[in-house]
Design a protein around this motif. Structure first.
Motif, mmCIF file in Angstrom:
data_model
loop_
_atom_site.group_PDB
_atom_site.id
_atom_site.type_symbol
_atom_site.label_atom_id
_atom_site.label_comp_id
_atom_site.label_asym_id
_atom_site.label_seq_id
_atom_site.Cartn_x
_atom_site.Cartn_y
_atom_site.Cartn_z
ATOM 1 N N ARG A 334 8.064 35.750 -6.182
ATOM 2 C CA ARG A 334 8.201 36.930 -5.317
ATOM 3 C C ARG A 334 9.597 37.535 -5.458
ATOM 4 N NH1 ARG A 334 7.668 37.114 1.320
ATOM 5 N NH2 ARG A 334 7.836 39.389 1.510
ATOM 6 N N ALA A 335 10.618 36.686 -5.495
ATOM 7 C CA ALA A 335 11.978 37.187 -5.662
ATOM 8 C C ALA A 335 12.161 37.822 -7.036
ATOM 9 C CB ALA A 335 12.975 36.046 -5.463
ATOM 10 N N THR A 336 11.546 37.236 -8.054
ATOM 11 C CA THR A 336 11.655 37.779 -9.413
ATOM 12 C C THR A 336 11.026 39.160 -9.502
ATOM 13 O OG1 THR A 336 11.616 35.546 -10.360
ATOM 14 C CG2 THR A 336 11.061 37.368 -11.835
ATOM 15 N N ASP A 337 9.882 39.336 -8.882
ATOM 16 C CA ASP A 337 9.234 40.656 -8.882
ATOM 17 C C ASP A 337 10.104 41.688 -8.173
ATOM 18 O OD1 ASP A 337 7.067 39.680 -10.262
ATOM 19 O OD2 ASP A 337 5.810 39.403 -8.491
ATOM 20 N N ALA A 338 10.702 41.294 -7.047
ATOM 21 C CA ALA A 338 11.553 42.221 -6.298
ATOM 22 C C ALA A 338 12.784 42.602 -7.110
ATOM 23 C CB ALA A 338 11.963 41.589 -4.968
ATOM 24 N N LEU A 339 13.407 41.634 -7.761
ATOM 25 C CA LEU A 339 14.585 41.931 -8.574
ATOM 26 C C LEU A 339 14.214 42.837 -9.745
ATOM 27 C CD1 LEU A 339 17.586 41.448 -9.239
ATOM 28 C CD2 LEU A 339 16.846 39.501 -10.620
ATOM 29 N N PRO A 351 20.868 50.685 -0.495
ATOM 30 C CA PRO A 351 21.351 49.451 0.150
ATOM 31 C C PRO A 351 20.251 48.673 0.858
ATOM 32 C CG PRO A 351 22.132 51.410 1.314
ATOM 33 C CD PRO A 351 21.527 51.877 0.041
ATOM 34 N N GLU A 352 19.246 49.370 1.391
ATOM 35 C CA GLU A 352 18.149 48.675 2.065
ATOM 36 C C GLU A 352 17.363 47.828 1.074
ATOM 37 O OE1 GLU A 352 17.255 48.464 5.152
ATOM 38 O OE2 GLU A 352 18.592 49.912 6.115
ATOM 39 N N GLU A 353 17.039 48.417 -0.065
ATOM 40 C CA GLU A 353 16.289 47.679 -1.079
ATOM 41 C C GLU A 353 17.111 46.507 -1.621
ATOM 42 O OE1 GLU A 353 14.787 51.807 -0.784
ATOM 43 O OE2 GLU A 353 16.771 50.915 -1.094
ATOM 44 N N ARG A 354 18.405 46.726 -1.799
ATOM 45 C CA ARG A 354 19.267 45.654 -2.286
ATOM 46 C C ARG A 354 19.316 44.517 -1.272
ATOM 47 N NH1 ARG A 354 23.706 42.152 -1.294
ATOM 48 N NH2 ARG A 354 24.690 41.666 -3.285
ATOM 49 N N ALA A 355 19.369 44.827 0.010
ATOM 50 C CA ALA A 355 19.416 43.790 1.043
ATOM 51 C C ALA A 355 18.145 42.954 1.039
ATOM 52 C CB ALA A 355 19.629 44.429 2.416
ATOM 53 N N ASP A 356 17.001 43.611 0.864
ATOM 54 C CA ASP A 356 15.734 42.876 0.814
ATOM 55 C C ASP A 356 15.691 41.932 -0.387
ATOM 56 O OD1 ASP A 356 14.900 44.194 3.077
ATOM 57 O OD2 ASP A 356 13.779 45.742 1.991
ATOM 58 N N ILE A 357 16.207 42.401 -1.518
ATOM 59 C CA ILE A 357 16.240 41.557 -2.712
ATOM 60 C C ILE A 357 17.154 40.358 -2.480
ATOM 61 C CG2 ILE A 357 16.933 41.455 -5.140
ATOM 62 C CD1 ILE A 357 16.183 44.444 -5.308
ATOM 63 N N ALA A 358 18.303 40.596 -1.854
ATOM 64 C CA ALA A 358 19.257 39.511 -1.608
ATOM 65 C C ALA A 358 18.647 38.425 -0.738
ATOM 66 C CB ALA A 358 20.522 40.068 -0.953
ATOM 67 N N LEU A 418 20.947 30.372 4.438
ATOM 68 C CA LEU A 418 20.003 30.398 5.556
ATOM 69 C C LEU A 418 20.533 31.241 6.710
ATOM 70 C CD1 LEU A 418 18.874 26.665 5.519
ATOM 71 C CD2 LEU A 418 17.488 28.650 4.899
ATOM 72 N N ARG A 419 21.836 31.191 6.939
ATOM 73 C CA ARG A 419 22.421 32.017 7.995
ATOM 74 C C ARG A 419 22.246 33.499 7.683
ATOM 75 N NH1 ARG A 419 28.703 32.448 7.995
ATOM 76 N NH2 ARG A 419 28.034 33.793 6.273
ATOM 77 N N ASP A 420 22.466 33.879 6.411
ATOM 78 C CA ASP A 420 22.290 35.279 6.023
ATOM 79 C C ASP A 420 20.828 35.714 6.168
ATOM 80 O OD1 ASP A 420 24.962 35.487 5.440
ATOM 81 O OD2 ASP A 420 24.713 35.144 3.281
ATOM 82 N N ILE A 421 19.914 34.818 5.779
ATOM 83 C CA ILE A 421 18.491 35.132 5.921
ATOM 84 C C ILE A 421 18.140 35.333 7.395
ATOM 85 C CG2 ILE A 421 16.144 34.238 5.620
ATOM 86 C CD1 ILE A 421 17.193 32.737 3.155
ATOM 87 N N GLY A 422 18.624 34.425 8.254
ATOM 88 C CA GLY A 422 18.341 34.538 9.685
ATOM 89 C C GLY A 422 18.950 35.781 10.296
#
Length: 437
Positions: A334-339, A351-358, A418-422
């Protein structure tokens, strides 16, 4: 303190034909990758124990044309995308993760002029892409600023027709065998960083190979000293602004691309260890198969023989480990497809799309890192005492999978990821657009 020394230049035989000109399609590259992986797997334990610089391994990659996989397409050649590159890194890593890591760094660095340079004219081929394909280069180095404020990194001094590069820096992959180095350095008096191309054969470049490593011993790591090395203006590939607000979201995909390809390396380690352990467990069924006995020692009436493949605890162990590998694979895909979609967007990426990929990359990194360490640790227990599993006796050497997984995942910080994800999930906060991410 070890005195830096000039690393020997590679004398590996190049392919007589131009492997970089092979079409990059779904039929050819998987087959080529499989052949290289099978070749590397044959002597992987012996090469790991020897711990020599990977000149021979790089020659195998070059002869197969794998380093040119991501170069820009031409009229006679269709370039492969990042999904194909990810699959190549993953399969090579299952056979030899050090070579997979070396290839991962090369792929990301080969896009440096795209990430950090000016937007190319429509239809043009970025200079670094063209030279990499034409010269069959293997790239190594690193463009990100130092992680600590006490490390000055590399510096550039203005000179007639370009710059002068000085400094010393450690790199995790490829510098002992690279054809060219791509590095980031600070021009004197500014906070921005320039990304430059360096010939490691220059008399002012000294490489001290990193030979005392716990894992990933064949990745070509080392420390490079640059002593008054001239950098022509045409070898400046691009700019990394020091100001976070001046960084384009597309440029910040560079560290995410590297992190995700290293995740593919970790996943390859887990899958390679699990597959080899399965082969050893299956081979253990070749001997006499015991029959269940009653308490008095007599055979249980009508009972079928119980072999290693029927052991419920062994089946449970493999079921848990296979599930962990499948779960990590799903998140990584899933991450590979997004990248891949973000890279395709180019400078239009927001920036929104980049944040989702990150966030997806951080999730893949965390889950796969834990799975790789768990699987390689448990595999050591499953094959303990099995015939042919003794690394000292020249067997498969399962300890290398665990060492490689630990060496690869040790620099990551799962708690911070994990903190960034949360924070993103709960508050919608974006990760900072900085390098490294």
């Amino acid at each position: 303190m070890t005195t830096p020394r000039k690393s020997p230049r590679r004398t590996a035989i190049r392919a007589t034909s131009a492997p970089a000109d092979r079409p990059a399609d779904d039929a050819i590259w998987p087959r080529v990758t499989r052949e290289v992986a099978d070749d590397l797997a044959v002597d992987a334990p012996a090469r790991d124990r020897a711990g020599k610089a990977p000149f021979d391994e790089v020659a195998r990659l070059q002869e197969a044309g794998l380093p040119a996989l991501l170069t820009a397409p031409r009229a006679d050649r269709r370039g492969a995308d990042w999904r194909a590159a990810s699959a190549v890194v993953r399969e090579i890593s299952a056979a030899d993760s050090s070579v997979g890591e070396l290839l991962a760094h090369h792929y990301v660095l080969s896009w440096s002029s795209r990430f950090f340079g000016p937007a190319p004219d429509t239809g043009s081929v970025p200079a670094l892409d063209a030279r990499t394909a034409q010269e069959h280069w293997l790239l190594a180095g690193g463009v990100e600023p130092p992680r600590t404020g006490t490390d000055p990194g590399l510096t550039l001094t203005p000179a007639t027709g370009g710059w002068i590069l000085d400094g010393r820096r450690a790199f995790t992959s490829g510098v002992a065998v690279a054809d060219r180095l791509v590095v980031g350095a600070r021009p004197g008096g500014t906070g921005d960083w320039l990304v430059v191309l360096v010939d490691p054969a220059h008399p002012g470049v000294f490489t001290d190979p990193g030979t005392e490593r716990v894992g990933q011993r064949l990745s070509g790591a080392g420390t490079v000293t640059f002593d008054h090395v001239p950098i022509p203006a045409e070898h400046v590939l691009g700019l990394l602004p020091y100001d976070e607000h001046a960084v384009a979201p597309f440029a910040t995909l560079a560290p995410l691309a590297l992190r995700l390809l290293l995740v593919q390396v970790g996943l390859g380690i887990a899958e390679g260890a699990l597959a080899e352990a399965r082969d050893v467990s299956r081979a253990g069924q070749a001997g006499p198969v015991p029959v269940p006995l009653e308490r008095d020692g007599s055979s249980v009436a009508g009972a079928d023989p119980v072999g290693p493949g029927d052991d419920p605890y062994l089946l449970l162990a493999y079921g848990e480990l296979a599930t962990a590998a499948h779960a990590a694979s799903a998140v990584v895909e899933r991450a590979t497809d997004a990248l891949a979609r973000g890279l395709l967007a180019g400078p239009a990426l927001g920036p929104e799309e980049r944040a989702d990929i990150a966030v997806l990359v951080a999730a893949a990194e965390t889950l796969t890192g834990r799975a790789a360490v768990r699987i390689t640790t448990r595999v050591l227990e499953l094959v303990d005492g099995a015939e042919g599993a003794d690394a000292q006796g020249g067997g498969p050497g399962f300890d290398r999978f665990w060492r490689n997984a630990r060496a690869l995942t040790a620099p990551t910080q799962p708690a911070l990821r994990l903190r960034d994800i949360g924070d993103h999930y709960l508050n919608g906060t974006h990760a900072r657009l900085t390098l490294p991410a």
